[in-house]
Design a protein around this motif. Structure first.
Motif, PDB file in Angstrom:
ATOM      1  N   ARG A 186      39.311  34.838 -27.839  1.00 41.69           N
ATOM      2  CA  ARG A 186      38.803  36.208 -27.767  1.00 41.69           C
ATOM      3  C   ARG A 186      37.300  36.237 -28.108  1.00 41.69           C
ATOM      4  O   ARG A 186      36.547  37.028 -27.554  1.00 41.69           O
ATOM      5  N   GLY A 187      36.893  35.368 -29.019  1.00 39.79           N
ATOM      6  CA  GLY A 187      35.485  35.286 -29.371  1.00 39.79           C
ATOM      7  C   GLY A 187      34.652  34.809 -28.200  1.00 39.79           C
ATOM      8  O   GLY A 187      33.535  35.303 -27.959  1.00 39.79           O
ATOM      9  N   GLY A 192      30.662  36.642 -23.642  1.00 45.40           N
ATOM     10  CA  GLY A 192      30.279  36.641 -22.234  1.00 45.40           C
ATOM     11  C   GLY A 192      30.827  35.499 -21.412  1.00 45.40           C
ATOM     12  O   GLY A 192      30.447  35.340 -20.248  1.00 45.40           O
ATOM     13  N   TRP A 193      31.705  34.697 -21.983  1.00 43.59           N
ATOM     14  CA  TRP A 193      32.289  33.612 -21.199  1.00 43.59           C
ATOM     15  C   TRP A 193      33.188  34.204 -20.115  1.00 43.59           C
ATOM     16  O   TRP A 193      33.811  35.255 -20.303  1.00 43.59           O
ATOM     17  N   PHE A 209      28.282  24.682 -24.233  1.00 46.62           N
ATOM     18  CA  PHE A 209      28.528  25.758 -23.278  1.00 46.62           C
ATOM     19  C   PHE A 209      27.880  27.059 -23.730  1.00 46.62           C
ATOM     20  O   PHE A 209      27.369  27.818 -22.923  1.00 46.62           O
ATOM     21  N   ASP A 210      27.878  27.347 -25.015  1.00 47.50           N
ATOM     22  CA  ASP A 210      27.272  28.572 -25.530  1.00 47.50           C
ATOM     23  C   ASP A 210      25.769  28.614 -25.278  1.00 47.50           C
ATOM     24  O   ASP A 210      25.169  29.684 -25.186  1.00 47.50           O
ATOM     25  N   HIS A 211      25.130  27.435 -25.156  1.00 53.91           N
ATOM     26  CA  HIS A 211      23.687  27.405 -24.976  1.00 53.91           C
ATOM     27  C   HIS A 211      23.268  27.244 -23.519  1.00 53.91           C
ATOM     28  O   HIS A 211      22.084  27.186 -23.227  1.00 53.91           O
ATOM     29  N   ALA A 214      23.157  31.875 -18.993  1.00 58.38           N
ATOM     30  CA  ALA A 214      24.130  32.957 -19.006  1.00 58.38           C
ATOM     31  C   ALA A 214      24.771  33.167 -17.641  1.00 58.38           C
ATOM     32  O   ALA A 214      25.938  33.511 -17.526  1.00 58.38           O
ATOM     33  N   SER A 215      24.015  32.959 -16.579  1.00 58.46           N
ATOM     34  CA  SER A 215      24.564  33.175 -15.241  1.00 58.46           C
ATOM     35  C   SER A 215      25.709  32.227 -14.945  1.00 58.46           C
ATOM     36  O   SER A 215      26.618  32.534 -14.188  1.00 58.46           O
ATOM     37  N   LEU A 216      25.637  31.024 -15.535  1.00 64.53           N
ATOM     38  CA  LEU A 216      26.716  30.068 -15.349  1.00 64.53           C
ATOM     39  C   LEU A 216      27.944  30.472 -16.170  1.00 64.53           C
ATOM     40  O   LEU A 216      29.073  30.270 -15.753  1.00 64.53           O
TER      41      LEU A 216
END
Length: 228
Positions: A186-187, A192-193, A209-211, A214-216
């Motif tokens: 949920r986090g 935005g994942w 992945f968090d870094h 954002a478009s990916l």
């Protein structure tokens, strides 16, 4: 004096009249009766038509019901039973809109007797609560089980299902498959994942992945490559 009415063979509540037993000291006609429970009792004709419904077994059953209910009135099982009836029939109860308001009810056998409820369900195990197998149907023996929180979450109307690689599961089951917590998935979604990424990226790949761009991260249904 009018002819005496023969009650032989007639049924009055639980009592079946077998034969006349003479008169009592007041001159009232007595009748030999057999009760549904098998006991026999001599009853006056006036009582057969009035307050006497059985050999006494009805009264004993009522006392037993009261004692059972009173002795368990503070147990978890009794509270669950009361809660079920409340949310199905008390318009002001919390949750009524999702139960009674949607037409969900309780079968007559359970609604009128806690003894019947516990006879069918047994005591509620620790960590469990009542669960309807089919959420569109009401509370009745064939549609209810004791279930733990995870099972209930899986059966919830508001459960969030996610499809990835042709497999559809709820968040709880995806968490089990990945070996992470529901809170972690949920986090990811709240950051935005995409749903696909949230249930396919394993624990060790999260920081990378968090870094990433954002478009990916919001590209739904697209595998996340190891190069990321």
């Amino acid at each position: 004096m009018g002819k005496r009415q023969d009650l032989t063979g007639q049924k009055f509540h639980r009592l079946l009249v077998e034969s006349c037993a003479g008169k009592d000291i007041h001159g009232q006609i007595l009748w030999n009766c057999i009760c549904d429970c098998g006991n026999r009792k001599v009853v006056t004709g006036s009582n057969l038509r009035g307050k006497t419904h059985s050999c006494g077994c009805v009264h004993r059953e009522n006392i037993k019901t009261v004692c059972v209910t009173h002795g368990q009135s503070r147990t978890k099982t009794h509270k669950i039973w009361k809660g079920v009836i409340s949310r199905c029939y008390a318009t002001g109860a919390t949750g009524y809109a999702n139960y009674g308001g949607r037409g969900i009810g309780v079968c007559e056998r359970w609604r009128t007797s806690f003894s019947n409820f516990i006879a069918d369900m047994g005591e509620c195990p620790s960590g469990f609560s009542i669960e309807r197998i089919d959420g569109s149907l009401g509370y009745e023996p064939s549609n209810c089980v004791w279930a733990d929180r995870k099972t209930q979450n899986s059966n919830r109307r508001s459960v969030h299902n996610i499809t990835a690689n042709g497999i559809t599961m709820n968040i709880s089951d995806w968490a089990t498959t990945l070996g992470i917590s529901e809170r972690a998935i949920r986090g990811r979604l709240s950051r935005g994942w995409s749903e696909y990424a949230a249930v396919t990226v394993r624990r060790g790949e999260c920081k990378r992945f968090d870094h990433c761009d954002a478009s990916l991260r919001v590209r739904a249904n697209h595998p996340i490559k190891k190069t990321l």
